[in-house]
Design an enzyme around this catalytic site. Structure first.
Site, PDB file in Angstrom:
ATOM      1  N   THR A 337       0.852  -1.187   0.000  1.00 52.86           N
ATOM      2  CA  THR A 337       0.000   0.000   0.000  1.00 52.86           C
ATOM      3  C   THR A 337       0.887   1.235   0.000  1.00 52.86           C
ATOM      4  O   THR A 337       1.925   1.265   0.662  1.00 52.86           O
ATOM      5  CB  THR A 337      -0.955   0.016   1.219  1.00 52.86           C
ATOM      6  OG1 THR A 337      -1.765   1.193   1.181  1.00 52.86           O
ATOM      7  CG2 THR A 337      -0.200  -0.029   2.536  1.00 52.86           C
ATOM      8  N   HIS A 390       2.495 -11.465  14.350  1.00 50.49           N
ATOM      9  CA  HIS A 390       3.576 -11.993  15.193  1.00 50.49           C
ATOM     10  C   HIS A 390       3.352 -13.457  15.576  1.00 50.49           C
ATOM     11  O   HIS A 390       4.269 -14.128  16.056  1.00 50.49           O
ATOM     12  CB  HIS A 390       3.695 -11.140  16.459  1.00 50.49           C
ATOM     13  CG  HIS A 390       5.091 -11.052  16.989  1.00 50.49           C
ATOM     14  ND1 HIS A 390       6.103 -11.920  16.602  1.00 50.49           N
ATOM     15  CD2 HIS A 390       5.666 -10.221  17.886  1.00 50.49           C
ATOM     16  CE1 HIS A 390       7.217 -11.616  17.230  1.00 50.49           C
ATOM     17  NE2 HIS A 390       6.984 -10.584  18.020  1.00 50.49           N
TER      18      HIS A 390
END
Length: 419
Positions: A337, A390
């Site tokens: 993006t 994560h």
């Protein structure tokens, strides 16, 4: 009489909103001609008439939600184009004579239809067998479980995350005071209902933040080499390929090389399995009037710079013209993006659907940079950000991925060696 029905849209998309009627009662429609535009969670779809004739009746108004298979219009295939104008006068005369009667007859229909939609939606969740089993064991209603899957599928980990959330019975009552906030007397306001797409964007973004352990790491890239190479080659590149050489192709090729080096960033977490994807379909975020969409550029590892630039140009135009197909938005493995086109200096991008990584580009800004212990130079610098899940990616891998992208862009000739 021929019925116009809502066609099958895509897997898990079972309803849409009438965005715009392209024909009205009394209009003549050719076979295969568009009659209505339907807005779904992802794209707008134009529905055609399977028969030629005159539109006799419209059964769903603009803004109304309809399900796949619903009859939304009636076409009289026996009527000719010359007769199309005649029926228009009759309904107007009937309305003038008895304006209240049609309202009384039609009033129950939207309420009944809304109840039907609500009942149907309760039965519609698509879930894996493991998710259904776990939901039964824990007494959880699958319709209440948020999911990060772009197709809306509920998976086992979604149920686990939902079941582990602390129950907050006071949350519902607290939501009402916000709706009760009154406008300041004498102050102008405007209320605009959110489009279906904007509602979906809002829902997905919140779900990602609730279900993924999202973390962001940052770095900066000296864009001098890329800008000089682009300046030298852009005219010849345009002459040969009829497309401009932009920054996105450099970033896309660098991302593909980094994904090959750190395959976990190109993976997907499915229940208790990690699926490593051996293909590189890169989503490119495109801003439209109705919100952000992420069309996918397929097989970026097999395409050259010109092919990538051409594909990006085409999907961006389709997005802004509202012509994207559902297939254009599905199956991406990683997303890029670029907030820099709007002047953003630094931001934290949010993961897209069930992907585990997204790269944020930002505006190029000339800043003084220490070249060595004794020399400073003004260089075109760009901050980049990698948001990652994560649960799947460790900090070492995330930092290594971003450093790889940085090194390749600061030495763009190395991208040729990456194939």
């Amino acid at each position: 009489m021929a019925e116009i029905k809502v066609p099958e849209l895509a897997e898990s998309i079972m309803e849409g909103t009438i965005a715009q009627w392209l024909k009205k009662p009394g209009d003549y429609v050719e076979k295969g001609e568009y009659i209505v535009e339907l807005e779904t969670d992802k794209v707008n779809v134009e529905i055609i008439s399977e028969e030629a004739g005159v539109v006799k009746e419209i059964k769903a108004e603009e803004g109304e939600t309809v399900n796949v298979g619903d009859v939304i219009a009636i076409v009289d295939e026996s009527a000719s184009a010359n007769a199309a104008a005649a029926p228009e006068a009759a309904p107007k005369q009937e309305q003038a004579a008895a304006p209240e009667q049609p309202k009384a007859e039609q009033a129950p229909a939207p309420a009944q239809q809304e109840e039907k939609h609500e009942a149907d939606s309760k039965e519609r969740p698509i879930a894996s067998p493991a998710a259904r089993k776990l939901a039964r064991e824990k007494g959880i209603d699958l319709t209440e479980v948020p999911t990060v899957d772009p197709l809306g599928r509920v998976r086992k980990q979604d149920v686990e995350v939902y079941s582990n959330q602390p129950k907050q019975p006071a949350a519902a009552p607290q939501a009402k005071p916000a709706a009760a906030v009154q406008d300041v007397p004498g102050k102008p306001v405007e209320r605009v209902k959110l489009s279906r797409r904007r509602q979906t964007i809002a829902k997905r973004l919140v779900e990602v933040q609730q279900t993924a352990a999202m973390l962001t790491t940052f770095n900066e890239i000296d864009m001098t080499a890329v800008m000089e190479l682009r300046k030298r080659k852009k005219d010849k590149f345009y002459e040969e390929h009829d497309v401009k050489l932009g920054f996105m192709s450099f970033f896309t090729k660098a991302v593909v090389a980094a994904l090959k080096k750190y395959p976990a960033v190109n993976a997907e977490l499915q229940e208790d399995e990690l699926v490593y994807k051996k293909y590189y379909d890169i989503g490119v975020a495109v801003s439209t009037d109705e919100g952000l969409v992420v069309p996918v550029i397929r097989d970026c590892d097999r395409k050259n710079f010109a092919e990538i630039e051409d594909d990006i140009l085409k999907v961006a135009k389709k997005a802004r013209d509202n012509k994207l197909a559902l297939s254009d938005l599905q199956g991406g493995t990683f997303t890029i993006t670029n907030g820099g086109v709007f002047g953003s200096l630094l931001s934290t991008p949010i993961l897209n659907g069930n992907q585990v990584g997204i790269l944020g580009m930002h505006t190029i800004q000339t800043r003084p940079v220490a070249i060595d212990a004794e020399k400073m130079e003004n260089r075109p610098m760009m901050y980049v950000a990698l948001s990652y899940d994560h649960r799947v990616i460790d900090g070492k891998e995330a930092v290594g991925f971003l450093v790889t992208v940085k090194k390749l862009l600061e030495n763009p000739e190395d991208l040729l060696l990456e194939g």
